[in-house]
Scaffold this motif. Structure first.
Motif, PDB file in Angstrom:
ATOM      1  N   LYS A   1       0.815  -1.219   0.000  1.00 36.95           N
ATOM      2  CA  LYS A   1       0.000   0.000   0.000  1.00 36.95           C
ATOM      3  C   LYS A   1       0.847   1.268   0.000  1.00 36.95           C
ATOM      4  O   LYS A   1       0.364   2.329  -0.400  1.00 36.95           O
ATOM      5  N   CYS A   2       2.074   1.162   0.448  1.00 36.84           N
ATOM      6  CA  CYS A   2       2.875   2.366   0.673  1.00 36.84           C
ATOM      7  C   CYS A   2       4.223   2.336  -0.053  1.00 36.84           C
ATOM      8  O   CYS A   2       5.044   3.235   0.147  1.00 36.84           O
ATOM      9  N   LEU A   3       4.470   1.321  -0.865  1.00 36.34           N
ATOM     10  CA  LEU A   3       5.733   1.205  -1.586  1.00 36.34           C
ATOM     11  C   LEU A   3       5.484   1.003  -3.067  1.00 36.34           C
ATOM     12  O   LEU A   3       4.451   0.450  -3.472  1.00 36.34           O
ATOM     13  N   MET A   4       6.443   1.452  -3.888  1.00 37.27           N
ATOM     14  CA  MET A   4       6.391   1.260  -5.334  1.00 37.27           C
ATOM     15  C   MET A   4       7.797   0.929  -5.831  1.00 37.27           C
ATOM     16  O   MET A   4       8.793   1.133  -5.119  1.00 37.27           O
ATOM     17  N   TYR A   5       7.872   0.416  -7.044  1.00 40.59           N
ATOM     18  CA  TYR A   5       9.176   0.149  -7.633  1.00 40.59           C
ATOM     19  C   TYR A   5       9.860   1.451  -8.036  1.00 40.59           C
ATOM     20  O   TYR A   5       9.203   2.403  -8.497  1.00 40.59           O
ATOM     21  N   ASP A   6      11.180   1.478  -7.878  1.00 38.56           N
ATOM     22  CA  ASP A   6      11.996   2.616  -8.320  1.00 38.56           C
ATOM     23  C   ASP A   6      12.487   2.286  -9.728  1.00 38.56           C
ATOM     24  O   ASP A   6      13.534   1.646  -9.910  1.00 38.56           O
ATOM     25  N   ALA A   7      11.715   2.702 -10.741  1.00 37.50           N
ATOM     26  CA  ALA A   7      11.992   2.272 -12.111  1.00 37.50           C
ATOM     27  C   ALA A   7      11.973   3.454 -13.072  1.00 37.50           C
ATOM     28  O   ALA A   7      11.453   4.534 -12.769  1.00 37.50           O
ATOM     29  N   ASN A   8      12.563   3.254 -14.229  1.00 39.77           N
ATOM     30  CA  ASN A   8      12.455   4.195 -15.340  1.00 39.77           C
ATOM     31  C   ASN A   8      11.162   3.863 -16.069  1.00 39.77           C
ATOM     32  O   ASN A   8      11.090   2.908 -16.850  1.00 39.77           O
ATOM     33  N   TRP A   9      10.135   4.656 -15.825  1.00 37.46           N
ATOM     34  CA  TRP A   9       8.807   4.286 -16.306  1.00 37.46           C
ATOM     35  C   TRP A   9       8.666   4.430 -17.813  1.00 37.46           C
ATOM     36  O   TRP A   9       7.844   3.739 -18.430  1.00 37.46           O
ATOM     37  N   THR A  10       9.490   5.281 -18.424  1.00 38.40           N
ATOM     38  CA  THR A  10       9.486   5.355 -19.890  1.00 38.40           C
ATOM     39  C   THR A  10       9.954   4.032 -20.484  1.00 38.40           C
ATOM     40  O   THR A  10       9.370   3.512 -21.444  1.00 38.40           O
ATOM     41  N   GLN A  11      10.998   3.466 -19.873  1.00 37.99           N
ATOM     42  CA  GLN A  11      11.505   2.184 -20.349  1.00 37.99           C
ATOM     43  C   GLN A  11      10.509   1.065 -20.055  1.00 37.99           C
ATOM     44  O   GLN A  11      10.305   0.156 -20.875  1.00 37.99           O
ATOM     45  N   VAL A  12       9.872   1.120 -18.881  1.00 42.83           N
ATOM     46  CA  VAL A  12       8.880   0.107 -18.521  1.00 42.83           C
ATOM     47  C   VAL A  12       7.728   0.118 -19.521  1.00 42.83           C
ATOM     48  O   VAL A  12       7.247  -0.937 -19.973  1.00 42.83           O
ATOM     49  N   LEU A  13       7.293   1.331 -19.926  1.00 40.09           N
ATOM     50  CA  LEU A  13       6.211   1.427 -20.911  1.00 40.09           C
ATOM     51  C   LEU A  13       6.633   0.884 -22.271  1.00 40.09           C
ATOM     52  O   LEU A  13       5.840   0.253 -22.982  1.00 40.09           O
ATOM     53  N   ALA A  14       7.893   1.132 -22.594  1.00 36.21           N
ATOM     54  CA  ALA A  14       8.375   0.640 -23.888  1.00 36.21           C
ATOM     55  C   ALA A  14       8.431  -0.884 -23.908  1.00 36.21           C
ATOM     56  O   ALA A  14       8.078  -1.526 -24.911  1.00 36.21           O
ATOM     57  N   ASP A  15       8.874  -1.494 -22.788  1.00 36.87           N
ATOM     58  CA  ASP A  15       9.025  -2.950 -22.734  1.00 36.87           C
ATOM     59  C   ASP A  15       7.764  -3.645 -22.231  1.00 36.87           C
ATOM     60  O   ASP A  15       7.636  -4.872 -22.373  1.00 36.87           O
TER      61      ASP A  15
ATOM     62  N   LEU B   1       8.856  -5.179 -16.196  1.00 33.93           N
ATOM     63  CA  LEU B   1       9.751  -4.597 -15.197  1.00 33.93           C
ATOM     64  C   LEU B   1      11.130  -5.227 -15.286  1.00 33.93           C
ATOM     65  O   LEU B   1      11.264  -6.447 -15.491  1.00 33.93           O
ATOM     66  N   PRO B   2      12.180  -4.422 -15.125  1.00 37.52           N
ATOM     67  CA  PRO B   2      13.527  -4.996 -15.036  1.00 37.52           C
ATOM     68  C   PRO B   2      13.658  -5.867 -13.780  1.00 37.52           C
ATOM     69  O   PRO B   2      12.865  -5.756 -12.840  1.00 37.52           O
ATOM     70  N   GLN B   3      14.648  -6.690 -13.723  1.00 31.19           N
ATOM     71  CA  GLN B   3      14.873  -7.554 -12.575  1.00 31.19           C
ATOM     72  C   GLN B   3      15.509  -6.780 -11.425  1.00 31.19           C
ATOM     73  O   GLN B   3      16.224  -5.795 -11.631  1.00 31.19           O
ATOM     74  N   ASN B   4      15.272  -7.257 -10.209  1.00 31.90           N
ATOM     75  CA  ASN B   4      15.942  -6.776  -8.996  1.00 31.90           C
ATOM     76  C   ASN B   4      15.778  -5.271  -8.755  1.00 31.90           C
ATOM     77  O   ASN B   4      16.727  -4.575  -8.405  1.00 31.90           O
ATOM     78  N   LEU B   5      14.573  -4.781  -8.973  1.00 29.66           N
ATOM     79  CA  LEU B   5      14.304  -3.368  -8.706  1.00 29.66           C
ATOM     80  C   LEU B   5      14.164  -3.128  -7.207  1.00 29.66           C
ATOM     81  O   LEU B   5      13.609  -3.948  -6.471  1.00 29.66           O
ATOM     82  N   SER B   6      14.654  -2.005  -6.747  1.00 31.22           N
ATOM     83  CA  SER B   6      14.443  -1.605  -5.350  1.00 31.22           C
ATOM     84  C   SER B   6      13.076  -0.936  -5.226  1.00 31.22           C
ATOM     85  O   SER B   6      12.443  -0.577  -6.223  1.00 31.22           O
ATOM     86  N   THR B   7      12.627  -0.765  -3.991  1.00 25.46           N
ATOM     87  CA  THR B   7      11.332  -0.109  -3.745  1.00 25.46           C
ATOM     88  C   THR B   7      11.545   1.198  -3.001  1.00 25.46           C
ATOM     89  O   THR B   7      12.519   1.360  -2.246  1.00 25.46           O
ATOM     90  N   ILE B   8      10.636   2.117  -3.214  1.00 28.97           N
ATOM     91  CA  ILE B   8      10.666   3.417  -2.551  1.00 28.97           C
ATOM     92  C   ILE B   8       9.250   3.764  -2.105  1.00 28.97           C
ATOM     93  O   ILE B   8       8.277   3.206  -2.602  1.00 28.97           O
ATOM     94  N   PRO B   9       9.116   4.699  -1.133  1.00 29.26           N
ATOM     95  CA  PRO B   9       7.771   5.146  -0.749  1.00 29.26           C
ATOM     96  C   PRO B   9       7.071   5.833  -1.920  1.00 29.26           C
ATOM     97  O   PRO B   9       7.708   6.291  -2.868  1.00 29.26           O
ATOM     98  N   CYS B  10       5.754   5.892  -1.838  1.00 21.76           N
ATOM     99  CA  CYS B  10       4.958   6.514  -2.895  1.00 21.76           C
ATOM    100  C   CYS B  10       5.404   7.965  -3.107  1.00 21.76           C
ATOM    101  O   CYS B  10       5.582   8.720  -2.144  1.00 21.76           O
TER     102      CYS B  10
END
Length: 533
Positions: A65-79, A82-91
């Motif tokens: 509920k309070c965490l999300m992936y720390d990702a490059n969302w432009t790349q995620v949309l293109a692919d 999700l890439p492997q082994n992503l860290s998480t960050i607060p919303c």
């Protein structure tokens, strides 16, 4: 009981409903949808399920509920993966809410009062109770100093102003201020007319007027509120619909008479007699001249008294009685609130759960109405407290599930009876000059006591049985303290400090009555005044 008193009982209806609205409305405007997750602006154009799968980690069987992936969302949309082994960050950009259990947006979902901001809603609720404490003392004093009717108008107008102001808030601070104003009206918005009505009926009708008004009006309002919220489906419109009716109170000065008891206690004998004459016309009966003469003489003798709550605490018998009454009421409040908080996990949705718990109020208080004048106030405060204590102790040592829940519900039923009997008992023990402020002080003590009930429930983390064990012990101790208070069943409410002291001294712990000394406490004369028959 005459027609005027019956009309006064019916007139309590809107204020009983207001009582429920003021107390419970924040549960519906600030309810928290249980399913929510971090919002990612770059993914908002995607389907709900897809964007949640792409952005939110899974925690066991549910989504974080309070965490999300720390990702490059432009790349995620293109692919679209999700890439492997992503860290998480607060919303980072707020939250998306699934409006299932709460099918409309609330203050919490609109303003994101979840995760690190989850304390905002309970903080606002705590400030509401701070307002209740302040307002209870202020309007209790006002009711005793300026009269019941001005206090009733003031409290309900404050609820209206606070309710409308809540609609236009944007932050925690202004929301909290608005809820503080509404909190100031809590108790007085109903208890003022409750006290006024009790002062106009004789002992033979006092019990059903006191308890059926709470069971039917407060209980009915509680049952109506969740379904009204569902039907309206918007927290702002819900506040409009529930706040505007408070303006009915503006008609009260033209329709509801000031308390003749209060007028006489302030030496305004002529106004008190005018009120009683007005009763004669409506009821179509005549007050016996002898009873009216005795009333005038008695009122004239207390013309300069101006008694208040200060005088209660100056009197040793009444001071002791007040402390005992406060302890019993605080115990009732703690046990009631503790059992409510422990019964949240019933497995039903929020609105059905609220309806079921509110529904226990009506049968328990109706039963109390039937037996209160037969068994007495002391028996029906101390007896249910004793039974609730035993049931709570038993529940502490039985398996979780149906056995424990069944015992807890029976304990809740008992504490409903004790709680409502204690409200009437307090009004009957206090003298007229201090009745409103004294009753408010007793009720405020209950608000203060409920501050610790969440911590009692939290103690379950130390030992599973500890909360019920604590509640059971509190109930047993309160039952013992209640035995020290005098019975008021069938007695007139005290008009002066002297009469209050006489009531305290007239009963022993075993309930044996001491011979009355004051001829003014004559039942038949008082009956003639209060019923105009």
């Amino acid at each position: 009981m005459g027609l005027y008193q019956k009309l006064l009982f019916l007139g309590m209806c809107p204020f009983g409903v207001f009582f429920a609205v003021v107390y419970f409305i924040q549960m519906f405007i600030a309810a928290t949808p249980q399913r929510h997750w971090c919002r990612v602006p770059e993914l908002q154009h995607l389907d709900v399920e897809l964007r949640r799968n792409l952005s939110v980690p899974v925690n066991g069987e549910d989504w974080e509920k309070c965490l999300m992936y720390d990702a490059n969302w432009t790349q995620v949309l293109a692919d679209m993966a999700l890439p492997q082994n992503l860290s998480t960050i607060p919303c980072q950009h707020g939250w998306d809410f699934q409006l299932g259990d709460i099918p409309y947006h609330t203050v919490v979902s609109e303003r994101g009062w979840v995760c690190e901001y989850a304390g905002y809603a309970p903080t606002a609720q705590a400030i509401f109770f701070a307002g209740s404490t302040f307002g209870g003392l202020l309007f209790g004093w006002m009711a005793d100093y300026y009269g019941r009717v001005p206090a009733l108008v003031g409290t309900n107008m404050l609820a209206f102003v606070g309710g409308i102001a809540t609609i236009y808030t944007n932050e925690l601070w202004d929301f909290a201020i608005a809820r503080f104003l509404v909190g100031m009206s809590y108790d007085g918005c109903f208890m003022t007319i409750y006290i006024l009505a009790l002062e106009y009926v004789g002992p033979q009708h006092r019990t059903w007027v006191a308890n059926l008004s709470i069971a039917l009006y407060f209980g009915g309002g509680s049952l109506m509120l969740p379904w009204l919220a569902l039907w309206i489906g918007d927290w702002r419109n819900l506040l409009w619909v529930t706040s505007i009716p408070f303006l009915i109170v503006l008609f009260v000065p033209f329709l509801v008479p000031e308390s003749a008891r209060w007028l006489s206690s302030r030496g305004q004998v002529n106004r008190a007699v005018k009120v009683l004459k007005r009763f004669e016309k409506v009821n179509g009966t005549k007050i016996p001249q002898g009873a009216l003469d005795d009333f005038i003489i008695s009122a004239s003798q207390t013309r300069q008294s101006n008694e208040s709550i200060k005088d209660v605490f100056k009197s040793a018998p009444l001071r002791k009685m007040m402390v005992q009454l406060v302890l019993v009421y605080m115990a009732c409040a703690i046990i009631f609130d503790g059992l409510v908080r422990m019964s949240e996990g019933l497995g039903l949705d929020f609105f059905i759960t609220f309806t079921l718990t509110s529904a226990t109020e009506i049968p328990s208080v109706t039963l109390l109405t039937v037996v209160l004048d037969r068994w007495g106030r002391r028996n029906l405060v101390c007896g249910p407290l004793l039974i609730a204590g035993v049931l709570s102790l038993m529940a502490a040592f039985v398996p979780r599930g149906i056995p424990q829940v069944s015992l807890a519900i029976m304990a809740r039923f008992m504490i409903n009876m004790a709680y409502n009997a204690a409200i009437q008992w307090a009004a009957e023990l206090l003298p007229t000059g201090a009745r409103a402020s004294g009753s408010s002080l007793v009720h405020v003590s209950g608000y203060v006591a409920t501050v610790i009930s969440p911590f009692i429930v939290f103690s379950e983390r130390l030992w599973r049985s500890l909360p019920l064990l604590i509640l059971g012990i509190i109930a047993l101790l309160a039952a013992a303290v209640g035995l020290l208070l005098p019975e008021t069943n069938g007695r007139q409410m005290p008009q002066t400090i002297e009469e209050g002291e006489r009531i305290v001294r007239s009963y022993t712990i075993c309930g044996s009555k001491v011979e009355e000394e004051d001829p003014r406490l004559n039942y038949e004369k008082e009956k003639s005044i209060t019923t105009c028959s």
